[in-house]
Design a protein around this motif. Structure first.
Motif, PDB file in Angstrom:
ATOM      1  N   ILE A  85      47.757  47.148  23.506  1.00 36.09           N
ATOM      2  CA  ILE A  85      47.021  46.470  24.585  1.00 36.09           C
ATOM      3  C   ILE A  85      45.935  45.576  23.998  1.00 36.09           C
ATOM      4  CG2 ILE A  85      45.488  46.852  26.556  1.00 36.09           C
ATOM      5  CD1 ILE A  85      47.062  49.403  27.139  1.00 36.09           C
ATOM      6  N   GLU A  86      45.238  46.079  22.975  1.00 37.10           N
ATOM      7  CA  GLU A  86      44.164  45.288  22.348  1.00 37.10           C
ATOM      8  C   GLU A  86      44.699  43.988  21.753  1.00 37.10           C
ATOM      9  OE1 GLU A  86      42.023  43.807  18.964  1.00 37.10           O
ATOM     10  OE2 GLU A  86      43.681  45.205  18.701  1.00 37.10           O
ATOM     11  N   LYS A  87      45.883  44.051  21.131  1.00 41.43           N
ATOM     12  CA  LYS A  87      46.447  42.854  20.524  1.00 41.43           C
ATOM     13  C   LYS A  87      46.939  41.855  21.574  1.00 41.43           C
ATOM     14  CE  LYS A  87      47.948  44.938  16.156  1.00 41.43           C
ATOM     15  NZ  LYS A  87      49.110  45.251  15.284  1.00 41.43           N
ATOM     16  N   ARG A  88      47.227  42.315  22.767  1.00 42.16           N
ATOM     17  CA  ARG A  88      47.768  41.438  23.809  1.00 42.16           C
ATOM     18  C   ARG A  88      46.765  41.162  24.925  1.00 42.16           C
ATOM     19  NH1 ARG A  88      50.344  40.894  20.141  1.00 42.16           N
ATOM     20  NH2 ARG A  88      52.580  41.208  19.784  1.00 42.16           N
ATOM     21  N   LEU A  89      45.494  41.332  24.656  1.00 41.91           N
ATOM     22  CA  LEU A  89      44.482  41.092  25.692  1.00 41.91           C
ATOM     23  C   LEU A  89      44.449  39.633  26.128  1.00 41.91           C
ATOM     24  CD1 LEU A  89      41.397  43.314  24.747  1.00 41.91           C
ATOM     25  CD2 LEU A  89      42.765  43.383  26.833  1.00 41.91           C
ATOM     26  N   VAL A  90      44.723  38.731  25.202  1.00 43.12           N
ATOM     27  CA  VAL A  90      44.742  37.303  25.578  1.00 43.12           C
ATOM     28  C   VAL A  90      45.842  37.048  26.603  1.00 43.12           C
ATOM     29  CG1 VAL A  90      45.126  34.967  24.736  1.00 43.12           C
ATOM     30  CG2 VAL A  90      43.751  36.563  23.386  1.00 43.12           C
ATOM     31  N   LEU A  91      47.033  37.588  26.366  1.00 39.61           N
ATOM     32  CA  LEU A  91      48.121  37.420  27.330  1.00 39.61           C
ATOM     33  C   LEU A  91      47.798  38.069  28.665  1.00 39.61           C
ATOM     34  CD1 LEU A  91      51.445  37.957  25.313  1.00 39.61           C
ATOM     35  CD2 LEU A  91      50.607  35.851  26.349  1.00 39.61           C
ATOM     36  N   ILE A  92      47.167  39.254  28.619  1.00 42.89           N
ATOM     37  CA  ILE A  92      46.828  39.947  29.867  1.00 42.89           C
ATOM     38  C   ILE A  92      45.826  39.130  30.677  1.00 42.89           C
ATOM     39  CG2 ILE A  92      45.752  42.018  30.812  1.00 42.89           C
ATOM     40  CD1 ILE A  92      46.889  43.558  28.429  1.00 42.89           C
ATOM     41  N   VAL A  93      44.790  38.638  29.993  1.00 42.59           N
ATOM     42  CA  VAL A  93      43.783  37.825  30.706  1.00 42.59           C
ATOM     43  C   VAL A  93      44.410  36.541  31.230  1.00 42.59           C
ATOM     44  CG1 VAL A  93      41.616  36.561  30.431  1.00 42.59           C
ATOM     45  CG2 VAL A  93      41.898  38.810  29.359  1.00 42.59           C
ATOM     46  N   TRP A  94      45.297  35.931  30.443  1.00 43.00           N
ATOM     47  CA  TRP A  94      45.950  34.697  30.891  1.00 43.00           C
ATOM     48  C   TRP A  94      46.796  34.955  32.118  1.00 43.00           C
ATOM     49  CZ3 TRP A  94      50.371  31.619  28.127  1.00 43.00           C
ATOM     50  CH2 TRP A  94      50.420  30.329  28.661  1.00 43.00           C
ATOM     51  N   ALA A  95      47.539  36.069  32.124  1.00 45.99           N
ATOM     52  CA  ALA A  95      48.359  36.392  33.295  1.00 45.99           C
ATOM     53  C   ALA A  95      47.493  36.612  34.530  1.00 45.99           C
ATOM     54  CB  ALA A  95      49.207  37.631  33.006  1.00 45.99           C
ATOM     55  N   LEU A  96      46.363  37.302  34.373  1.00 48.45           N
ATOM     56  CA  LEU A  96      45.475  37.537  35.518  1.00 48.45           C
ATOM     57  C   LEU A  96      44.899  36.230  36.046  1.00 48.45           C
ATOM     58  CD1 LEU A  96      43.580  40.731  34.256  1.00 48.45           C
ATOM     59  CD2 LEU A  96      45.392  40.610  35.980  1.00 48.45           C
ATOM     60  N   LEU A  97      44.502  35.338  35.124  1.00 52.51           N
ATOM     61  CA  LEU A  97      43.961  34.046  35.564  1.00 52.51           C
ATOM     62  C   LEU A  97      45.025  33.214  36.275  1.00 52.51           C
ATOM     63  CD1 LEU A  97      41.788  33.071  32.458  1.00 52.51           C
ATOM     64  CD2 LEU A  97      40.983  33.821  34.700  1.00 52.51           C
ATOM     65  N   LEU A  98      46.253  33.238  35.764  1.00 50.40           N
ATOM     66  CA  LEU A  98      47.330  32.476  36.410  1.00 50.40           C
ATOM     67  C   LEU A  98      47.631  33.013  37.799  1.00 50.40           C
ATOM     68  CD1 LEU A  98      49.779  31.958  33.395  1.00 50.40           C
ATOM     69  CD2 LEU A  98      48.401  30.207  34.536  1.00 50.40           C
ATOM     70  N   TRP A  99      47.693  34.346  37.935  1.00 46.36           N
ATOM     71  CA  TRP A  99      47.961  34.909  39.257  1.00 46.36           C
ATOM     72  C   TRP A  99      46.821  34.614  40.222  1.00 46.36           C
ATOM     73  CZ3 TRP A  99      52.461  35.846  40.915  1.00 46.36           C
ATOM     74  CH2 TRP A  99      53.454  36.383  40.107  1.00 46.36           C
ATOM     75  N   GLY A 100      45.576  34.689  39.741  1.00 43.76           N
ATOM     76  CA  GLY A 100      44.459  34.361  40.616  1.00 43.76           C
ATOM     77  C   GLY A 100      44.472  32.906  41.041  1.00 43.76           C
ATOM     78  N   THR A 101      44.776  32.015  40.087  1.00 41.82           N
ATOM     79  CA  THR A 101      44.867  30.589  40.419  1.00 41.82           C
ATOM     80  C   THR A 101      45.995  30.324  41.397  1.00 41.82           C
ATOM     81  OG1 THR A 101      44.038  30.068  38.204  1.00 41.82           O
ATOM     82  CG2 THR A 101      45.099  28.294  39.427  1.00 41.82           C
ATOM     83  N   TYR A 102      47.133  30.996  41.176  1.00 37.28           N
ATOM     84  CA  TYR A 102      48.281  30.791  42.075  1.00 37.28           C
ATOM     85  C   TYR A 102      47.944  31.213  43.501  1.00 37.28           C
ATOM     86  CZ  TYR A 102      52.653  31.846  44.459  1.00 37.28           C
ATOM     87  OH  TYR A 102      53.660  31.928  45.394  1.00 37.28           O
ATOM     88  N   VAL A 103      47.270  32.363  43.663  1.00 34.74           N
ATOM     89  CA  VAL A 103      46.929  32.838  45.018  1.00 34.74           C
ATOM     90  C   VAL A 103      45.998  31.845  45.716  1.00 34.74           C
ATOM     91  CG1 VAL A 103      45.715  34.660  46.286  1.00 34.74           C
ATOM     92  CG2 VAL A 103      47.304  35.264  44.439  1.00 34.74           C
TER      93      VAL A 103
END
Length: 448
Positions: A85-103
């Motif tokens: 999870i620590e190594k993929r935090l950038v992807l996780i944050v990017w996915a959250l930002l994309l979903w928030g922007t999409y909504v």
């Protein structure tokens, strides 16, 4: 071909199909669609979200690393997941930002003006899910292969390129008579077999843990049952994986029979060790934890493998003894039927010392050593009259041979030394007296 995205929340599938085109169609159609104004806006917004994710992810990774350093006593699998999870935090944050922007964009603008962000959000979320799933695979090379393979699959899936990729891989094939082997069949075999092997490993690990916890089964039978279960699970996974993708196992059986005959001549020692390992597990002659001596090797058994037994000595060396040597050689098992081990030490005292007192003092001295059993008291006997001393043997018992034999003998010798010194019992050593006879050459020279 399926359209890129089905009708959802008012999105027109014909528009998306026009944007991406059909499989094998001109790529320029897709590029021209991306160059439209709102598509460029979505690409720009996604890149901005990626930049923010890189900054936030770097900060969050540092915070999470500091938190993980303070963790103690956690299972290894939990730490591996936290590290993933620590190594993929950038992807996780990017996915959250994309979903928030999409909504936000879906509610404030036309649905068609946010569909690229929705597709990218799904792809990034799938990448994160893949990273968590592949942590079930312990082998690093296989885990890396599965990660890139699943990332490629989910990306093609969301862009609707699965059918085209499958047709291309199926066209890359090798034909031997009636047998056709395509890249698609090989890829399917690797995926199915890898998944089955992963589940086999998980089931095998859980089964092994439960078997080792069962106190009603002897240690040797535990190892035998675990080996049989592992062989059955991984063998089934291999053959089921081949059968699932259409391989003919009849030809494989004939080929394996021919190979088996050849290997029987070339690998006699290997086969002998395998069979010897099964015999050892069945007859319970040795088991993990036993203390054995084989030639000059003395130590305790760590594990019984299919081909060898792992023996660790007191000096930290680990010997891998072939199972055949344990069957054909003379093995001293210090803890075969029970843990009682008798040790003997020899010593001598001067002829002027009372032997009754010597025996009493020696027994009392041995009983002061921690590892010497008092329930089986030590005994001391005279074994002979030597040139310079009365010779004795002191016998005592221990129940922990894994703790070493030389050290307990040394402690008993020290106890004897202290006890003899306290009771003024002397330990003689050889002495020689040289006499010069009268009239000899040496005597004449001495007089001169």
């Amino acid at each position: 071909m399926q359209s890129l995205v089905k009708r959802e929340n008012g999105v027109d599938p014909t528009q998306i199909s026009t944007l991406l085109g059909e499989t094998g169609s001109d790529v320029l159609t897709f590029l021209e669609g991306l160059l439209r104004r709102w598509n460029l806006y979505q690409i720009g917004i996604s890149l901005v979200a990626l930049s923010v994710a890189l900054i936030c992810g770097k900060y969050l990774r540092a915070q999470m690393r500091d938190w993980m350093r303070g963790l103690e006593g956690r299972p290894k699998w939990q730490l591996r997941w936290l590290l993933a999870i620590e190594k993929r935090l950038v992807l996780i944050v990017w996915a959250l930002l994309l979903w928030g922007t999409y909504v936000v964009m879906h509610e404030t603008t036309w649905p068609s003006r946010s569909y690229l962000i929705a597709i990218l959000a799904r792809i990034v979320s799938a990448w994160v899910a893949v990273e968590l799933v592949v942590q079930l695979v312990k082998n690093r090379a296989l885990r890396r292969l599965m990660r890139w393979g699943l990332w490629a699959y989910v990306t093609l899936y969301f862009f609707g390129g699965i059918e085209g990729a499958a047709e291309f891989l199926d066209s890359v094939a090798i034909t031997f008579g009636n047998f056709r082997l395509s890249a698609l069949a090989v890829l399917k075999a690797l995926v199915v077999t890898g998944v089955l092997f992963t589940f086999a490993r998980l089931i095998s690990g859980q089964t092994s843990t439960q078997i080792r916890r069962n106190e009603d089964i002897s240690p040797s039978m535990k190892e035998l049952i675990i080996k049989v279960v592992q062989l059955a699970l991984f063998g089934s996974a291999f053959f089921i994986g081949l059968k699932a993708v259409g391989f003919d196992l009849t030809g494989l059986a004939v080929l394996s029979g021919a190979i088996g005959v050849g290997l029987g001549f070339g690998l006699q020692k290997v086969v002998s060790n395998l069979i010897s390992g099964v015999i050892i597990l069945l007859d319970k002659s040795i088991k993990p934890g036993d203390v054995i001596s084989l030639g000059e090797t003395f130590g305790w058994i760590n594990a019984l493998g299919a081909r060898y037994a792992s023996i660790t000595t007191r000096d930290g060396k680990e010997y891998l003894i072939p199972n055949e040597d344990l069957i054909t050689g003379q093995v001293v098992n210090w803890s075969h039927t029970n843990d009682f081990v008798r040790l003997d030490i020899y010593f001598g005292t001067a002829y002027g010392d009372d032997p009754h007192l010597v025996r009493k003092v020696a027994i009392e001295a041995a009983q002061t050593v921690d590892r010497v059993l008092t329930t089986k008291p030590p005994v001391c006997h005279i074994v002979g009259f030597g040139d310079s001393s009365v010779d004795y043997i002191l016998r005592f018992w221990i129940t922990d041979p894994t703790g070493g034999l030389t050290n307990v003998r040394g402690n008993v010798y020290l106890a004897l030394w202290d006890a003899f010194k306290a009771h003024e019992i002397s330990i003689p050593f050889p002495q020689r007296e040289v006499r010069v006879l009268d009239g000899s050459t040496l005597a004449t020279k001495a007089l001169d």
